[in-house]
Write a protein that holds these residues in place. Structure first.
Motif, PDB file in Angstrom:
ATOM      1  N   VAL A   1       3.580  26.160 -17.547  1.00  0.00           N
ATOM      2  CA  VAL A   1       2.130  25.550 -17.274  1.00  0.00           C
ATOM      3  C   VAL A   1       2.062  24.187 -17.966  1.00  0.00           C
ATOM      4  CG1 VAL A   1      -0.195  25.736 -17.675  1.00  0.00           C
ATOM      5  CG2 VAL A   1       1.280  27.652 -16.972  1.00  0.00           C
ATOM      6  N   ILE A   2       2.346  23.992 -19.268  1.00  0.00           N
ATOM      7  CA  ILE A   2       2.224  22.481 -19.871  1.00  0.00           C
ATOM      8  C   ILE A   2       3.037  21.778 -19.052  1.00  0.00           C
ATOM      9  CG2 ILE A   2       2.270  21.424 -22.001  1.00  0.00           C
ATOM     10  CD1 ILE A   2       1.199  23.934 -23.447  1.00  0.00           C
ATOM     11  N   THR A   3       4.309  22.152 -18.859  1.00  0.00           N
ATOM     12  CA  THR A   3       5.341  21.347 -18.439  1.00  0.00           C
ATOM     13  C   THR A   3       4.629  20.786 -16.876  1.00  0.00           C
ATOM     14  OG1 THR A   3       7.023  22.048 -19.466  1.00  0.00           O
ATOM     15  CG2 THR A   3       7.615  20.869 -17.514  1.00  0.00           C
ATOM     16  N   LYS A   4       4.173  21.763 -16.184  1.00  0.00           N
ATOM     17  CA  LYS A   4       3.756  21.425 -14.601  1.00  0.00           C
ATOM     18  C   LYS A   4       2.532  20.427 -14.614  1.00  0.00           C
ATOM     19  CE  LYS A   4       1.734  23.978 -10.783  1.00  0.00           C
ATOM     20  NZ  LYS A   4       1.381  25.254 -10.317  1.00  0.00           N
TER      21      LYS A   4
ATOM     22  N   LYS B   1       4.416  23.175 -42.209  1.00  0.00           N
ATOM     23  CA  LYS B   1       3.905  23.608 -40.751  1.00  0.00           C
ATOM     24  C   LYS B   1       4.786  22.656 -40.171  1.00  0.00           C
ATOM     25  CE  LYS B   1       0.337  25.790 -42.061  1.00  0.00           C
ATOM     26  NZ  LYS B   1       0.835  27.285 -42.598  1.00  0.00           N
ATOM     27  N   THR B   2       5.394  23.387 -38.715  1.00  0.00           N
ATOM     28  CA  THR B   2       6.185  22.649 -37.888  1.00  0.00           C
ATOM     29  C   THR B   2       5.431  21.527 -37.152  1.00  0.00           C
ATOM     30  OG1 THR B   2       7.983  23.040 -36.174  1.00  0.00           O
ATOM     31  CG2 THR B   2       5.779  24.215 -36.054  1.00  0.00           C
ATOM     32  N   THR B   3       6.303  20.652 -36.868  1.00  0.00           N
ATOM     33  CA  THR B   3       5.883  19.637 -35.923  1.00  0.00           C
ATOM     34  C   THR B   3       6.697  19.552 -34.554  1.00  0.00           C
ATOM     35  OG1 THR B   3       7.418  17.957 -37.067  1.00  0.00           O
ATOM     36  CG2 THR B   3       5.158  17.878 -37.746  1.00  0.00           C
ATOM     37  N   ASP B   4       7.492  20.646 -34.398  1.00  0.00           N
ATOM     38  CA  ASP B   4       8.369  21.006 -33.368  1.00  0.00           C
ATOM     39  C   ASP B   4       7.486  21.370 -32.040  1.00  0.00           C
ATOM     40  OD1 ASP B   4      10.257  22.961 -31.688  1.00  0.00           O
ATOM     41  OD2 ASP B   4      11.549  21.961 -32.828  1.00  0.00           O
ATOM     42  N   LYS B   5       7.637  20.843 -31.004  1.00  0.00           N
ATOM     43  CA  LYS B   5       6.594  21.377 -29.959  1.00  0.00           C
ATOM     44  C   LYS B   5       6.594  22.727 -29.482  1.00  0.00           C
ATOM     45  CE  LYS B   5       9.675  19.044 -26.336  1.00  0.00           C
ATOM     46  NZ  LYS B   5       9.655  18.064 -25.407  1.00  0.00           N
ATOM     47  N   GLU B   6       8.178  23.135 -29.471  1.00  0.00           N
ATOM     48  CA  GLU B   6       8.120  24.748 -29.322  1.00  0.00           C
ATOM     49  C   GLU B   6       7.772  25.667 -30.491  1.00  0.00           C
ATOM     50  OE1 GLU B   6      11.136  22.507 -26.954  1.00  0.00           O
ATOM     51  OE2 GLU B   6      10.667  22.272 -28.900  1.00  0.00           O
ATOM     52  N   GLY B   7       7.623  25.140 -31.542  1.00  0.00           N
ATOM     53  CA  GLY B   7       7.089  25.727 -32.726  1.00  0.00           C
ATOM     54  C   GLY B   7       5.494  25.855 -32.513  1.00  0.00           C
ATOM     55  N   ILE B   8       4.925  24.792 -32.219  1.00  0.00           N
ATOM     56  CA  ILE B   8       3.444  24.552 -32.083  1.00  0.00           C
ATOM     57  C   ILE B   8       3.001  25.587 -31.124  1.00  0.00           C
ATOM     58  CG2 ILE B   8       1.586  23.005 -31.494  1.00  0.00           C
ATOM     59  CD1 ILE B   8       3.142  20.876 -33.034  1.00  0.00           C
ATOM     60  N   LEU B   9       3.648  25.458 -29.844  1.00  0.00           N
ATOM     61  CA  LEU B   9       3.412  26.197 -28.741  1.00  0.00           C
ATOM     62  C   LEU B   9       3.491  27.791 -29.186  1.00  0.00           C
ATOM     63  CD1 LEU B   9       3.959  25.551 -25.103  1.00  0.00           C
ATOM     64  CD2 LEU B   9       4.879  27.718 -25.972  1.00  0.00           C
TER      65      LEU B   9
END
Length: 181
Positions: free
Chosen positions: A76-79, A155-163
């Motif tokens: 959804v976020i990619t779209k 805390k992560t700054t990785d987008k996959e980790g945040i999501l």
């Protein structure tokens, strides 16, 4: 045990493992689960519970729900926002994030689901990360596993980790609030 046998042993619990087209990665995920099962008091992965006091919530259902939710959310976020996500990383991370709950919770002598001594002494995520490292996962995956929990000081700054963090906590919060104990 051969790669395909490891994957086949875990796939009935975690069907998304079959979406990992890299059989080496899938086998490493399976190995972590099989190693943790040996350390646990459970006879099967399916028996493991999600959290003390919540006997009706299986660890398997939480891992599958959080992983599928993160993957759907990423699409959804990619779209709508054009932010791409590494689906292989999301699935791998999702399948590994809570494997240490296999040893963090168990039934006591009175039949109550409780946090184990190990669960009291070692921060959530650490044993999962250790077994993942032993299985051959890189430091990036270790970082994701260690930082997925609110207990982590890092805390992560990785987008996959945040999501994934949002999907995981959403599943946790809703499941604990709306599932009868």
């Amino acid at each position: 045990m051969e790669k395909h046998e490891k994957i086949a042993a875990v796939a009935p619990y975690f069907p998304m493992i079959r979406e990992l087209t890299d059989s080496d990665t899938a086998a490493k995920v399976a190995q972590v689960w099989l190693d943790m099962l040996k350390l646990s008091s459970w006879e099967t992965i399916e028996q493991a519970r999600f959290k003390e006091g919540y006997d009706k919530i299986s660890l398997v259902s939480h891992v599958n729900s959080a992983t599928e939710a993160a993957l759907a959310f990423s699409k959804v976020i990619t779209k709508y926002h054009g932010i791409p996500f590494d689906e292989k990383k999301l699935i791998t991370f999702g399948l590994l994030h809570d494997v240490d709950k296999m040893v963090e919770y168990a039934y006591d002598e009175s039949g109550e689901l409780v946090i184990t001594e190990l669960g009291k002494k070692i921060q959530h995520g650490v044993l999962s990360a250790m077994l993942a490292r032993d299985a051959g996962f890189d430091w990036e995956m270790i970082h994701l596993i260690l930082t997925h929990t609110p207990s982590s000081a890092v805390k992560t700054t990785d987008k996959e980790g945040i999501l994934f963090g949002y999907a995981d906590l959403c599943d946790w919060d809703l499941t604990c609030r709306f599932t009868k104990r």
